[in-house]
Design an enzyme around this catalytic site. Structure first.
Site, PDB file in Angstrom:
ATOM      1  N   ASP A  91       0.820  -1.218   0.000  1.00  0.00           N
ATOM      2  CA  ASP A  91       0.000   0.000   0.000  1.00  0.00           C
ATOM      3  C   ASP A  91       0.848   1.261   0.000  1.00  0.00           C
ATOM      4  O   ASP A  91       0.571   2.194  -0.746  1.00  0.00           O
ATOM      5  CB  ASP A  91      -1.015   0.005   1.163  1.00  0.00           C
ATOM      6  CG  ASP A  91      -0.365  -0.272   2.509  1.00  0.00           C
ATOM      7  OD1 ASP A  91       0.854  -0.502   2.558  1.00  0.00           O
ATOM      8  OD2 ASP A  91      -1.082  -0.265   3.526  1.00  0.00           O
ATOM      9  N   ASP A 148       7.274   4.021   2.537  1.00  0.00           N
ATOM     10  CA  ASP A 148       7.539   5.140   3.447  1.00  0.00           C
ATOM     11  C   ASP A 148       9.050   5.220   3.683  1.00  0.00           C
ATOM     12  O   ASP A 148       9.776   5.735   2.835  1.00  0.00           O
ATOM     13  CB  ASP A 148       6.722   4.897   4.724  1.00  0.00           C
ATOM     14  CG  ASP A 148       6.719   6.077   5.671  1.00  0.00           C
ATOM     15  OD1 ASP A 148       7.340   7.100   5.358  1.00  0.00           O
ATOM     16  OD2 ASP A 148       6.103   5.980   6.747  1.00  0.00           O
TER      17      ASP A 148
HETATM   18  C1  PRP Z   1       2.952  -0.337   6.654  1.00  0.00           C
HETATM   19  C2  PRP Z   1       2.643  -0.388   5.175  1.00  0.00           C
HETATM   20  C3  PRP Z   1       3.945  -0.803   4.542  1.00  0.00           C
HETATM   21  C4  PRP Z   1       4.979  -0.263   5.488  1.00  0.00           C
HETATM   22  C5  PRP Z   1       5.598   0.956   4.893  1.00  0.00           C
HETATM   23  O1  PRP Z   1       2.799  -1.611   7.177  1.00  0.00           O
HETATM   24  O2  PRP Z   1       1.615  -1.301   4.894  1.00  0.00           O
HETATM   25  O3  PRP Z   1       4.065  -2.191   4.439  1.00  0.00           O
HETATM   26  O4  PRP Z   1       4.313   0.078   6.719  1.00  0.00           O
HETATM   27  O5  PRP Z   1       6.506   1.528   5.773  1.00  0.00           O
HETATM   28  P1  PRP Z   1       8.075   1.515   5.559  1.00  0.00           P
HETATM   29  O6  PRP Z   1       8.355   1.913   4.129  1.00  0.00           O
HETATM   30  O7  PRP Z   1       8.529   2.594   6.521  1.00  0.00           O
HETATM   31  O8  PRP Z   1       8.589   0.170   5.895  1.00  0.00           O
HETATM   32  P2  PRP Z   1       2.423  -1.956   8.695  1.00  0.00           P
HETATM   33  O9  PRP Z   1       3.606  -2.557   9.351  1.00  0.00           O
HETATM   34  O10 PRP Z   1       1.826  -0.755   9.357  1.00  0.00           O
HETATM   35  O11 PRP Z   1       1.371  -3.109   8.499  1.00  0.00           O
HETATM   36  P3  PRP Z   1      -0.151  -3.092   7.959  1.00  0.00           P
HETATM   37  O12 PRP Z   1      -0.105  -3.147   6.460  1.00  0.00           O
HETATM   38  O13 PRP Z   1      -0.709  -4.319   8.557  1.00  0.00           O
HETATM   39  O14 PRP Z   1      -0.814  -1.818   8.466  1.00  0.00           O
END
Ligand code: PRP
Length: 187
Positions: A108, A111
């Site tokens: 999704d 970041d």
């Molecule tokens: C979120 C998102 C990405 C990741 C991005 O996952 O879905 O996978 O963080 O962040 P980064 O580039 O800083 O690694 P999360 O761990 O919140 O899990 P989720 O999809 O279950 O909300």
């Protein structure tokens, strides 16, 4: 960069603005699907989606890719119970064979890049024929890892976004738009 509009009445106490509306998401997802369809034509496509936030995006995306494909999920979370921020926890491993397949990794949001970097390395160790990445959103300003996505829906500013899969404390994933959460909700 998308322009913000007011949220629906019933969410005005929690959501500051709608950053990307339903129609804009739908149009862009169709474009991404078209690009993927063109690039993966004739290949052995395995789509690998990261749980949980990818679910609405993935569901819309794959329905517009008119190619034979397999679909699998990996569970990965940046915050596990009792773990430090930034530490990745795998909650579900890949079930299908990735070796010699043309893998499309779908997430999704890109970041800091920690998640994508780690999953790309993990998938590459399985020796796919090719590996491309697709994210709906990216925040370029917060990148700490050297990673880019091959297909990007929208570049967004560094704001706390929720909806269309994205959560705050596991809520808001079901909103049909990408919104900006009011800072007082998480302050
Ligand atoms: C979120 C998102 C990405 C990741 C991005 O996952 O879905 O996978 O963080 O962040 P980064 O580039 O800083 O690694 P999360 O761990 O919140 O899990 P989720 O999809 O279950 O909300």
């Amino acid at each position: 960069m998308p322009t913000a509009t007011p949220p629906p009445e019933h969410l005005r106490d929690e959501v500051q603005s709608v950053l990307i509306g339903e129609a804009e998401i739908a149009a862009r997802v169709r474009e991404l699907a078209g690009d993927i369809e063109r690039d993966f034509a004739g290949k052995d496509l395995l789509a690998v989606a990261l749980l949980t936030g990818t679910v609405p995006f993935l569901a819309d995306l794959v329905r517009h890719i008119a190619l034979p494909m397999r679909l699998d999920f990996m569970g990965v979370s940046s915050y596990g119970a009792g773990t430090a921020p930034g530490e990745l926890v795998y909650t579900k491993e890949l079930r299908l064979e990735a070796r010699d397949r043309d893998v499309l990794l779908v997430d999704d949001i890109l970041d800091t890049g920690q998640t994508l970097r780690a999953v790309i390395d993990k998938l590459n160790a399985l020796q796919p024929r090719s590996l491309k990445t697709c994210v709906l959103l990216e925040k370029k300003s917060r990148r700490t890892e050297s990673v880019t996505a091959d297909y990007v829906g929208f570049e967004i500013p560094d704001e706390f976004v929720i909806g269309y899969g994205l959560d705050y404390a596991e809520r808001y994933r079901n909103l049909p738009f990408i919104g900006v959460l009011k800072p007082e909700m998480y302050a």
